[in-house]
Write an enzyme that holds these catalytic residues in place. Structure first.
Site, PDB file in Angstrom:
ATOM      1  N   HIS A   1      81.783  -8.890   8.117  1.00  0.00           N
ATOM      2  CA  HIS A   1      81.680 -10.276   8.603  1.00  0.00           C
ATOM      3  C   HIS A   1      81.699 -11.249   7.430  1.00  0.00           C
ATOM      4  O   HIS A   1      80.654 -11.616   6.898  1.00  0.00           O
ATOM      5  CB  HIS A   1      80.397 -10.455   9.419  1.00  0.00           C
ATOM      6  CG  HIS A   1      80.357 -11.755  10.159  1.00  0.00           C
ATOM      7  ND1 HIS A   1      79.651 -11.930  11.327  1.00  0.00           N
ATOM      8  CD2 HIS A   1      80.951 -12.945   9.915  1.00  0.00           C
ATOM      9  CE1 HIS A   1      79.808 -13.171  11.751  1.00  0.00           C
ATOM     10  NE2 HIS A   1      80.581 -13.809  10.896  1.00  0.00           N
TER      11      HIS A   1
ATOM     12  N   HIS B   1      83.900 -14.854   5.714  1.00  0.00           N
ATOM     13  CA  HIS B   1      84.884 -15.927   5.873  1.00  0.00           C
ATOM     14  C   HIS B   1      85.542 -16.130   4.513  1.00  0.00           C
ATOM     15  O   HIS B   1      84.877 -16.519   3.559  1.00  0.00           O
ATOM     16  CB  HIS B   1      84.211 -17.226   6.331  1.00  0.00           C
ATOM     17  CG  HIS B   1      83.550 -17.104   7.668  1.00  0.00           C
ATOM     18  ND1 HIS B   1      84.181 -17.443   8.844  1.00  0.00           N
ATOM     19  CD2 HIS B   1      82.321 -16.651   8.022  1.00  0.00           C
ATOM     20  CE1 HIS B   1      83.361 -17.216   9.874  1.00  0.00           C
ATOM     21  NE2 HIS B   1      82.229 -16.739   9.400  1.00  0.00           N
TER      22      HIS B   1
ATOM     23  N   ARG C   1      88.282 -18.086   4.213  1.00  0.00           N
ATOM     24  CA  ARG C   1      88.716 -19.495   4.255  1.00  0.00           C
ATOM     25  C   ARG C   1      90.204 -19.756   4.055  1.00  0.00           C
ATOM     26  O   ARG C   1      90.630 -20.901   4.143  1.00  0.00           O
ATOM     27  CB  ARG C   1      87.939 -20.347   3.232  1.00  0.00           C
ATOM     28  CG  ARG C   1      86.429 -20.305   3.402  1.00  0.00           C
ATOM     29  CD  ARG C   1      86.007 -20.864   4.733  1.00  0.00           C
ATOM     30  NE  ARG C   1      84.547 -21.046   4.812  1.00  0.00           N
ATOM     31  CZ  ARG C   1      83.852 -21.010   5.940  1.00  0.00           C
ATOM     32  NH1 ARG C   1      84.473 -20.785   7.094  1.00  0.00           N
ATOM     33  NH2 ARG C   1      82.563 -21.186   5.935  1.00  0.00           N
TER      34      ARG C   1
ATOM     35  N   HIS D   1      80.229 -13.891  18.521  1.00  0.00           N
ATOM     36  CA  HIS D   1      79.210 -14.814  18.009  1.00  0.00           C
ATOM     37  C   HIS D   1      78.499 -15.348  19.244  1.00  0.00           C
ATOM     38  O   HIS D   1      79.112 -16.052  20.045  1.00  0.00           O
ATOM     39  CB  HIS D   1      79.934 -15.923  17.226  1.00  0.00           C
ATOM     40  CG  HIS D   1      79.139 -17.150  16.935  1.00  0.00           C
ATOM     41  ND1 HIS D   1      78.940 -17.601  15.658  1.00  0.00           N
ATOM     42  CD2 HIS D   1      78.520 -18.048  17.748  1.00  0.00           C
ATOM     43  CE1 HIS D   1      78.223 -18.721  15.685  1.00  0.00           C
ATOM     44  NE2 HIS D   1      77.959 -19.015  16.941  1.00  0.00           N
TER      45      HIS D   1
ATOM     46  N   HIS E   1      75.729 -11.292  13.858  1.00  0.00           N
ATOM     47  CA  HIS E   1      74.533 -11.948  13.299  1.00  0.00           C
ATOM     48  C   HIS E   1      73.394 -12.171  14.292  1.00  0.00           C
ATOM     49  O   HIS E   1      73.037 -13.293  14.619  1.00  0.00           O
ATOM     50  CB  HIS E   1      74.885 -13.259  12.584  1.00  0.00           C
ATOM     51  CG  HIS E   1      75.879 -14.150  13.298  1.00  0.00           C
ATOM     52  ND1 HIS E   1      75.774 -14.471  14.624  1.00  0.00           N
ATOM     53  CD2 HIS E   1      76.970 -14.792  12.831  1.00  0.00           C
ATOM     54  CE1 HIS E   1      76.776 -15.280  14.950  1.00  0.00           C
ATOM     55  NE2 HIS E   1      77.511 -15.477  13.880  1.00  0.00           N
TER      56      HIS E   1
ATOM     57  N   ASN F   1      74.175 -20.773  11.116  1.00  0.00           N
ATOM     58  CA  ASN F   1      74.293 -20.590  12.558  1.00  0.00           C
ATOM     59  C   ASN F   1      74.561 -19.115  12.853  1.00  0.00           C
ATOM     60  O   ASN F   1      75.600 -18.609  12.437  1.00  0.00           O
ATOM     61  CB  ASN F   1      75.449 -21.438  13.094  1.00  0.00           C
ATOM     62  CG  ASN F   1      75.483 -21.468  14.598  1.00  0.00           C
ATOM     63  OD1 ASN F   1      74.553 -21.013  15.259  1.00  0.00           O
ATOM     64  ND2 ASN F   1      76.557 -21.984  15.153  1.00  0.00           N
TER      65      ASN F   1
ATOM     66  N   ASP G   1      77.936 -12.503   6.746  1.00  0.00           N
ATOM     67  CA  ASP G   1      78.429 -13.779   7.290  1.00  0.00           C
ATOM     68  C   ASP G   1      78.686 -14.764   6.137  1.00  0.00           C
ATOM     69  O   ASP G   1      78.352 -15.956   6.213  1.00  0.00           O
ATOM     70  CB  ASP G   1      77.461 -14.378   8.312  1.00  0.00           C
ATOM     71  CG  ASP G   1      78.082 -15.548   9.094  1.00  0.00           C
ATOM     72  OD1 ASP G   1      79.300 -15.797   8.939  1.00  0.00           O
ATOM     73  OD2 ASP G   1      77.350 -16.203   9.855  1.00  0.00           O
TER      74      ASP G   1
ATOM     75  N   HIS H   1      81.111 -23.048   1.461  1.00  0.00           N
ATOM     76  CA  HIS H   1      81.381 -24.472   1.641  1.00  0.00           C
ATOM     77  C   HIS H   1      81.258 -25.139   0.279  1.00  0.00           C
ATOM     78  O   HIS H   1      80.399 -24.761  -0.522  1.00  0.00           O
ATOM     79  CB  HIS H   1      80.394 -25.119   2.609  1.00  0.00           C
ATOM     80  CG  HIS H   1      80.520 -24.645   4.017  1.00  0.00           C
ATOM     81  ND1 HIS H   1      81.623 -24.922   4.798  1.00  0.00           N
ATOM     82  CD2 HIS H   1      79.703 -23.893   4.793  1.00  0.00           C
ATOM     83  CE1 HIS H   1      81.470 -24.372   5.986  1.00  0.00           C
ATOM     84  NE2 HIS H   1      80.314 -23.737   6.009  1.00  0.00           N
TER      85      HIS H   1
END
Lengths: 318, 437
Positions: B72, B74, B76, B191, B244, B290, B317, B321
């Site tokens: 899991h 990201h 991007r 999710h 998650h 989240n 997860d 950012h």
């Protein structure tokens, strides 16, 4: 005036450059602000309503969320302290052009602002700026978090009328969940020894609040006879996205301070409201104008309290 | 033979000596040497027999584990390369001890079509130092309304389908997606978030949200969808994996369903056991994720769920950012934190050392054999002939998290300065060392 500034040598009663909320203040600090406000209240009834305490200082009223009452009160307080004041609203700031809050605030600081009074829709926005700016940050209301000067003026008004706060039964009635006024009042009242009861629909007054050290009641008729002070909060039914209660009619029936309900109050119980009031919703029109109402005293005292806050924090910032 | 041929070309082999070889897929846990030739795990005799240079790695005191899988993350790309790229994300994975990462489809364009999947695979093949397995979206544009071309995505080689970051709200749409995924043998990852219950919630709904006046994200908002997924897994007789997991209620629901044999599973991220919702009190947006961090009772339930096998997979997860995106008002900030370079250290420190909930062998299993079995991928084992993806772990090494030394392109971690015990010290992909401490 013969007042000592908190930052004066030998004094430890006020050492903060920012006023972010009442949760972080001690009872002693709150009392010191109230005492300072007491000294400033006299300025308002002088022939010349002005003192030079903040002469040469620049205050920015930065209101990202609309407000008339609080902004005007801060503006007038700053004028009376001889500060230079600039008002910036969300629509006139570069926030509408996509600038971040941090960048906007840093630009204001680059103009040598000494004090930034911030009203913002997001909880924590004043903390965010205070940790990044040298200027004083005064919270004029952040989301549903805190509105410290409102609570200070409420405390001031209660103390002025009742001579004390410790031991009083204070009921805060209405939309608690979304109210920054409620939270700041809860923190301040508890620190000064009052007993606090929250009243309102269960959807807007969740039991979780009990963990803050207050009582929660859904039966207003049981709370009113015991109260020494009731603070009615504005019902913002029009702004709530979700269904928290069936409608204003039902709200009045269950929780409105009607003429009938007002008869349950002790004769010396104070009726407070942070404004703007919805006549006929949270409070009956005649009751709002009645002898027990101190709503306009709150407005007058707000000026003195804000002068005190600007004076204390503005003195630290330099 | 393939082996002989490639050895001839590469002319290299590796012996990892005297490590504690833990290979949960083969129920192996012993002090031994591990032999690599031709990019594959091999027998001792095959390394000896070839004459070319042999690299020797001293693994005394280290754990020799199958390359870890984080299912899991990201990465991007495409679309948000200012946060992370496939190249930088893969480096972060290697630095965290991961040889395989499964990346989520909430890119721009969304990975809901074969050409975006192909682009990710091509890009990964060109620049990534670890294996990158893309997932495809469940619904077109992650909108939860129309099914993405799940069959075509399966043919393009996605590891699973998920709308991660979003959640299909319409139970009928989700039911058809699960039925369809069953046909093409793709696991469904979800999710779990009920949009009506959660609304604009940004932190756990409880004491701290009440105190701070921040919009609450109630535990029931996750549990309602976990329950939905259990019912659909039964109805469709196909596996649904809940991503998650953060609440005690979710653990209880999954435990009960697994006892009955329902094809349901759950994963845990380190921040949900390392932190509680008290962490948000200074409005630091590096604690905004989240689902949100929860109270101690939920943390303890997650630990119990890990201990008894209810929650079978560990992951990060990893959600990069840029600083300028995170450095805003709390409710305006994007959700998520990076995790690839801290997750193994946090889990070893918390699960094996501090709480003693599971041993290091089970921890490795939750990062290798378990995700490999769920995703049906050829990874997560040290079997003879398997691709030589190997992670060397020092479970006793004391170290301090320094975000300024991260390989990731982003810095949004709440764990800067944390002192942890245990971490990966070398990461080997296909027989080649791609990162070492």
């Amino acid at each position: 005036m013969t007042m000592r500034r908190g930052s004066a040598p030998g004094s430890t009663r006020w050492t903060r450059k920012d006023l972010l909320g009442l949760r972080e203040l001690s009872a002693d600090e709150i009392n010191f602000v109230l005492e300072t406000a007491n000294a400033f209240k006299e300025v308002g009834i002088r022939q010349i309503k002005k003192v030079p305490a903040l002469r040469g200082k620049t205050l920015m009223n930065f209101f990202v969320e609309p407000s008339t009452r609080t902004r005007t009160s801060f503006e007038l307080a700053a004028f009376r302290l001889s500060a230079d004041v600039i008002n910036i609203s969300a629509t006139t700031s570069s926030l509408t052009k996509g600038e971040t809050l941090k960048d906007t605030a840093r630009n204001l600081e680059a103009l040598h602002a000494d004090i930034l009074v911030l009203r913002h829709g997001s909880a924590g926005a004043p903390q965010f700026l205070a940790s990044r700016l040298k200027a004083s940050v005064i919270n004029a209301g952040d989301g549903a978090h805190e509105h410290p000067t409102q609570a200070l003026l409420d405390l001031y008004t209660i103390r002025e009328r009742r001579g004390k706060i410790a031991g009083l039964n204070v009921a805060i009635i209405g939309d608690i969940l979304f109210s920054r006024v409620a939270r700041s009042n809860i923190f301040g009242l508890l620190k000064l020894g009052a007993r606090v009861t929250l009243v309102g629909p269960s959807t807007l007054v969740p039991r979780e609040f009990e963990k803050l050290g207050v009582e929660v009641s859904y039966k207003i008729d049981e709370v009113l006879p015991k109260a020494d002070v009731i603070n009615l909060l504005r019902i913002q039914h029009e702004r709530q996205r979700r269904e928290y209660f069936p409608g204003l009619g039902e709200y009045v029936r269950l929780f409105g301070l009607t003429k009938e309900r007002a008869k349950l109050l002790k004769p010396d119980c104070l009726i407070m409201h942070p404004g703007p009031i919805n006549r006929g919703v949270e409070i009956d029109s005649d009751v709002a104008d009645g002898l027990q109402s101190v709503i306009l005293d709150q407005v007058t005292n707000g000026l003195a309290v804000r002068m005190a806050v600007l004076y204390l924090c503005g003195g630290i910032a330099t | 033979m393939r082996k002989a041929r490639v050895i001839g070309i590469l002319g290299s082999a590796t012996i990892i000596r005297n490590g504690r070889v833990i290979d949960p897929a083969n129920k192996r846990d012993e002090i031994a040497d591990l032999f690599i030739a031709d990019g594959r795990i091999t027998e001792k005799s095959e390394v000896r027999s070839q004459k070319s240079e042999i690299e020797e790695i001293d693994a005394k005191g280290l754990i020799v584990a199958p390359g870890l899988i984080d299912m899991h993350v990201h990465l991007r790309e495409p679309g948000f390369s200012h946060k992370e790229t496939i190249e930088s994300g893969a480096r972060a994975a290697a630095a965290g001890g991961f040889t395989t990462v499964v990346c989520m489809p909430n890119t721009s364009p969304v990975a809901d079509n074969p050409s975006t999947i192909a682009w990710i695979r091509d890009r990964a093949a060109a620049v990534a130092c670890v294996n990158v397995l893309p997932t495809g979206a469940i619904s077109k544009n992650l909108a939860g309304e129309e099914l993405a071309p799940i069959g075509s995505l399966a043919q393009t080689g996605v590891a699973a389908i998920t709308d991660d970051g979003h959640c299909v709200q319409n139970h009928e749409v989700m039911r058809r997606a699960v039925e369809y995924a069953c046909m093409v043998d793709l696991p469904v990852l979800d999710h779990c978030q009920d949009y009506n219950l959660v609304a604009n919630g940004v932190v756990h709904e409880g004491y701290w949200s009440t105190l701070l006046g921040l919009p609450g994200w109630p535990a029931a908002g996750e549990e309602a969808m976990v329950m939905r997924n259990i019912l659909l897994a039964e109805l469709c007789d196909h596996h649904i994996h809940c991503q998650h997991i953060s609440t005690a209620g979710s653990v209880r629901l999954i435990r009960e369903a697994r006892t009955r044999g329902v094809k349901i599973s759950g994963e845990v991220c380190p921040h949900h056991i390392a932190l509680t919702d008290a962490a948000i009190q200074n409005f630091d947006t590096n604690f905004k994720m989240n689902p949100p961090v929860r109270p101690l009772a939920d943390v303890n339930a997650l630990l119990e769920g890990i201990a008894d096998g209810t929650l079978s997979i560990l992951c990060s997860d990893h959600a990069p950012h840029a600083n300028f995106e995170k450095e805003v008002e709390f409710d305006a900030a994007p959700f998520g934190i990076i995790g690839l370079e801290t997750e193994l250290g946090l889990f070893i420190d918390l699960l094996a050392h501090k709480h003693g909930k599971i041993g290091i062998a089970r921890l490795i299993e939750m990062y290798t054999a378990e995700p490999a079995r769920l995703l049906k991928i050829d990874a997560g084992t040290l079997s003879i002939g398997a691709r030589a993806d190997v992670t060397l772990i020092d479970p006793e090494l004391d170290w301090t998290v320094r975000v300024d030394q991260f390989q990731s392109a982003s810095r949004n971690s709440p764990f800067d300065g944390w002192k942890l015990k245990g971490r990966a010290v070398r990461t080997i992909v296909g027989g080649k060392t791609v990162w070492k401490l």
